[in-house]
Design a protein around this motif. Structure first.
Motif, PDB file in Angstrom:
ATOM      1  N   TYR E  12       0.827  -1.191   0.000  1.00  0.00           N
ATOM      2  CA  TYR E  12       0.000   0.000   0.000  1.00  0.00           C
ATOM      3  C   TYR E  12       0.871   1.254   0.000  1.00  0.00           C
ATOM      4  O   TYR E  12       1.972   1.259   0.547  1.00  0.00           O
ATOM      5  CB  TYR E  12      -0.965  -0.024   1.183  1.00  0.00           C
ATOM      6  N   THR E  13       0.350   2.306  -0.586  1.00  0.00           N
ATOM      7  CA  THR E  13       1.099   3.564  -0.635  1.00  0.00           C
ATOM      8  C   THR E  13       0.956   4.296   0.695  1.00  0.00           C
ATOM      9  O   THR E  13       0.020   4.039   1.466  1.00  0.00           O
ATOM     10  CB  THR E  13       0.557   4.492  -1.734  1.00  0.00           C
ATOM     11  N   GLU E  16      -2.479   5.650   1.019  1.00  0.00           N
ATOM     12  CA  GLU E  16      -3.486   4.640   1.341  1.00  0.00           C
ATOM     13  C   GLU E  16      -3.387   4.233   2.811  1.00  0.00           C
ATOM     14  O   GLU E  16      -4.392   4.039   3.489  1.00  0.00           O
ATOM     15  CB  GLU E  16      -3.318   3.420   0.431  1.00  0.00           C
ATOM     16  N   ALA E  61      -3.954  -7.291  -3.117  1.00  0.00           N
ATOM     17  CA  ALA E  61      -4.775  -6.588  -4.099  1.00  0.00           C
ATOM     18  C   ALA E  61      -4.545  -5.098  -3.922  1.00  0.00           C
ATOM     19  O   ALA E  61      -4.260  -4.643  -2.815  1.00  0.00           O
ATOM     20  CB  ALA E  61      -6.242  -6.927  -3.880  1.00  0.00           C
ATOM     21  N   PRO E  62      -4.653  -4.348  -5.007  1.00  0.00           N
ATOM     22  CA  PRO E  62      -4.473  -2.893  -4.862  1.00  0.00           C
ATOM     23  C   PRO E  62      -5.528  -2.334  -3.923  1.00  0.00           C
ATOM     24  O   PRO E  62      -6.645  -2.849  -3.843  1.00  0.00           O
ATOM     25  CB  PRO E  62      -4.713  -2.358  -6.276  1.00  0.00           C
ATOM     26  N   ALA E  63      -5.163  -1.276  -3.224  1.00  0.00           N
ATOM     27  CA  ALA E  63      -6.112  -0.633  -2.314  1.00  0.00           C
ATOM     28  C   ALA E  63      -7.309  -0.133  -3.102  1.00  0.00           C
ATOM     29  O   ALA E  63      -7.228   0.162  -4.303  1.00  0.00           O
ATOM     30  CB  ALA E  63      -5.447   0.533  -1.595  1.00  0.00           C
ATOM     31  N   LEU E  64      -8.426  -0.047  -2.439  1.00  0.00           N
ATOM     32  CA  LEU E  64      -9.593   0.595  -3.032  1.00  0.00           C
ATOM     33  C   LEU E  64      -9.300   2.080  -3.224  1.00  0.00           C
ATOM     34  O   LEU E  64      -8.630   2.691  -2.395  1.00  0.00           O
ATOM     35  CB  LEU E  64     -10.794   0.418  -2.102  1.00  0.00           C
TER      36      LEU E  64
END
Lengths: 186, 186, 186, 186, 186, 186
Positions: E12-13, E16, E61-64
């Motif tokens: 995650y960034t 995020e 999975a990429p963050a929403l």
């Protein structure tokens, strides 16, 4: 058996983390009757972005310098007569207490006070101990003094102990006890 | 910001856990530059059956007594002349070092040595500090001495510091520094 | 050095938790080269209300029975001829494989098959081992057989090993190997 | 529902960590009635400097090799007649037990013993299982044997199971059961 | 005082993770009476290989995306008349409810409905709030409307609030309330 | 997959902890794309003596009341005309904003304003949503209004939404939007 986990912002050196795991192990052993072997300490480091207090990240700060080293460096500077270095290590409001002379505030005071006591003095350090208490690091340095009396006669093996308080890396106080008068009175 | 978690077998009293959280907070602050407020300590207690090392549970052991209290109790017993109590607090191999007299091993030695020095002495304690190091608790007690010289003249306000090592609740050593000779030499 | 923490709903007995800490210690030692002594396992128990998956609490379920004991109980029931007890321990679809006779499905099959082999047989168990794999507990029981041949001659010290699979506390399969034919062929 | 956290020194490969998470999941499922899906395992890795026992860091050690692979490699070397490789895999004090022949200590013993039994034998492995117990890895290998009898007649489909103990990556023991005598006696 | 630890797969960034620590802090403060300052949140990230559920690793999975931004982007596209962009943001089954006109399903419906109401309208957003509930993100956007009535007269300062539901980054519904009729009726 | 651990002082009820685990699950799902099922939340409760910040224990405080219930109770009191109860729920500085009438400060203002609008109004609540933000709980209550116009004609099915801010269990603000004017203008 205790297991200690410390969660820190990342950025400390192995030496700093070693000081920390030792301090935490000692903290446990002050209360819990256990062998050193049985105390496990784990440091979990986090990126600043992985930590928030009050919803806000914190910037990591450099570790505090080893207070033992600060005390020893100050004593070395004094012994060499490097007064500029020694004075740069003092916090505002620094005060010294030496046997028979309470509360000197400057190194000049000390030199003035010492000049009738000995020509020079050297410290052989046998024990340096540090811990943290009430917002300050406390360092005890003990060992023996050697040097020359004002009349040039040598002395050695005279016990001393110094207690330093250090805040923010600066010396706040120095309290000194020793057996110089005891020796002189023989 | 550090968060410290200590996992212990259950059975410690609130006072013992308070000593432990204070010691862990101080351990962190020896290395990490942070305010007291920002150090969180959590103690997680476990039933013995919930802990295993080497696949075996461990019985919890009572907490170590507060080493500060041990040192103060010893000094109080000495001051009262309650030598039986004082001697019961000594570990085998106990040794004392006083100004000008290294390495006495018994309280009788001390009394013999002291009798030419003062009629009696009382300690006013202003600072008691304890930490753990290399398998022993170290306690420093400092303050001032008052009493009477052998000739009956009173004295007071003479600085002293005692360093104790304590293992398993017993005194291993006592090292004493003070300004008595300094004062006498005036 | 590994430290293992297992978070469980509360309600397990000390014996069940002991089985669990042993199994976790063994799991670590299958991969990590370390002594038993160096593996610390801590079980953290929670009230059901303190745990949620998908936002919902879960009711704790009783621990699984010790699969070793199930296997030993089944063997004991068989040895005593207590077929009702033995059959009650079988899962639907249970199957047995014995030397020279694959895939019997009922205990009656086994008795029919065995009657030409020996008058009776007793097991001396020297090793019982259990682990979990692919959704079932696997138990190995090994030791020696003693008994009487069909002609009444005694035998003893014949090696055997049984492998059981157990699901939900019921026996799913039993595979048997032994040296009976080896012994008979001498 | 259990959640397992394992704290390790860093340095394990994904394959080694996969073996570990599987072993920990199986350990939980030996005691706690839950689906595989509901068991969460997390591995927390630490730099050596972030871990201390007894105040000292530990150097990470390479993971133990997969004991299943060791057992299979040994069987493959034996089948190929690569005795040098097979012997190099044995721990001092290794012992073998085969049907009707307890406690052979060397591979030469085994060859001598086997020569009247079959011309050659091959193993078709259908199941390999490993777990850790009492300081050793235990591996079970089972399946069927095929080969030729001393008279040259072929055989196949004869059940076998081998139990290995492995310490420090070396074979400590091999115990073998099979239906060869059963088959020969038909 | 609460301390929250969240264990996540890595990837995650910082932005995020900042959204996450804020959301967790707010979750605590919904129930626990404490200052923001006293809530500590720590995110522990793991490589996928260090996490297993049911014995299997999971791919991260990429963050929403930030649902607030989605809602604002949709409103901006509508205001610019960029209907292609706006429509691409809608989930299948999207529905809108505006004052006096329930359940429009397409943006064309909306335009048809709006044309008698105003020539154009602009939103000045003063508050955007988002949270998650029952499997969807809920976003509230409120502020004031300005624009021109059908007769060309200007208006401004008319309160509005929009409620969006967002799943998988797509708009599922928009519910609108405002004071346009209130203003017109003056 | 996320696993969330919340460390709290003990003393919360199951209902309060359920609100907390739901809020934490929702917080995760605002950012991490995962099913509800895959979010595990664990609450670890501590006795006050097991927690210290700044070396000091903290007394646990009762949980905040459910802000949804506060908002619904206020609306019910207003609907019943129980103004004493309603007023007791207001924080100092409370302000209301209704369609066409910004910033009323007292319930009397509201009654004066409303009297030309309808004889009475009842709320049918279809959705209540709460979250925490910037130091306050925010509650949205939406549904439909029914009642009688000043001329005695009945109305029903008129959409409304109320936004409340709640601090320390008291209402700080109420913002109301509805379709009354829309309906009247038909």
């Amino acid at each position: 058996m205790p297991v200690v986990e410390a969660h820190l912002l990342e950025g400390y050196t192995p030496e700093e983390k070693s000081r920390l795991t030792t301090a935490l192990t000692d903290a446990i052993r002050l209360v819990v009757p256990t062998s050193d072997e049985a105390v496990t300490v784990m440091i979990h480091e986090m990126a600043p972005e992985n930590y928030a207090r009050g919803g806000k990240s914190r910037a990591p700060a450099p570790a505090l310098p080893d207070p033992k080293q600060i005390a020893l460096d100050f004593l070395a500077a004094m012994e060499k007569g490097d007064l500029a270095t020694a004075e740069a290590m003092l916090a505002p409001g620094f005060r010294m207490t030496f046997p028979g002379k309470a509360l000197m505030a400057t190194i000049d005071d000390l030199i003035e006070w010492a000049k009738d006591r000995y020509r020079f003095v050297k410290k052989t350090v046998t024990c340096t101990e540090a811990f943290h208490k009430d917002g300050a690091a406390v360092v005890f340095v003990s060992g023996t003094l050697s040097g020359e009396w004002p009349d040039g006669a040598p002395f050695e093996g005279i016990r001393f102990i110094d207690r330093f308080e250090i805040k923010g890396g600066k010396l706040v106080s120095q309290d000194v006890w020793n057996d110089i008068a005891e020796e002189r009175s023989k």
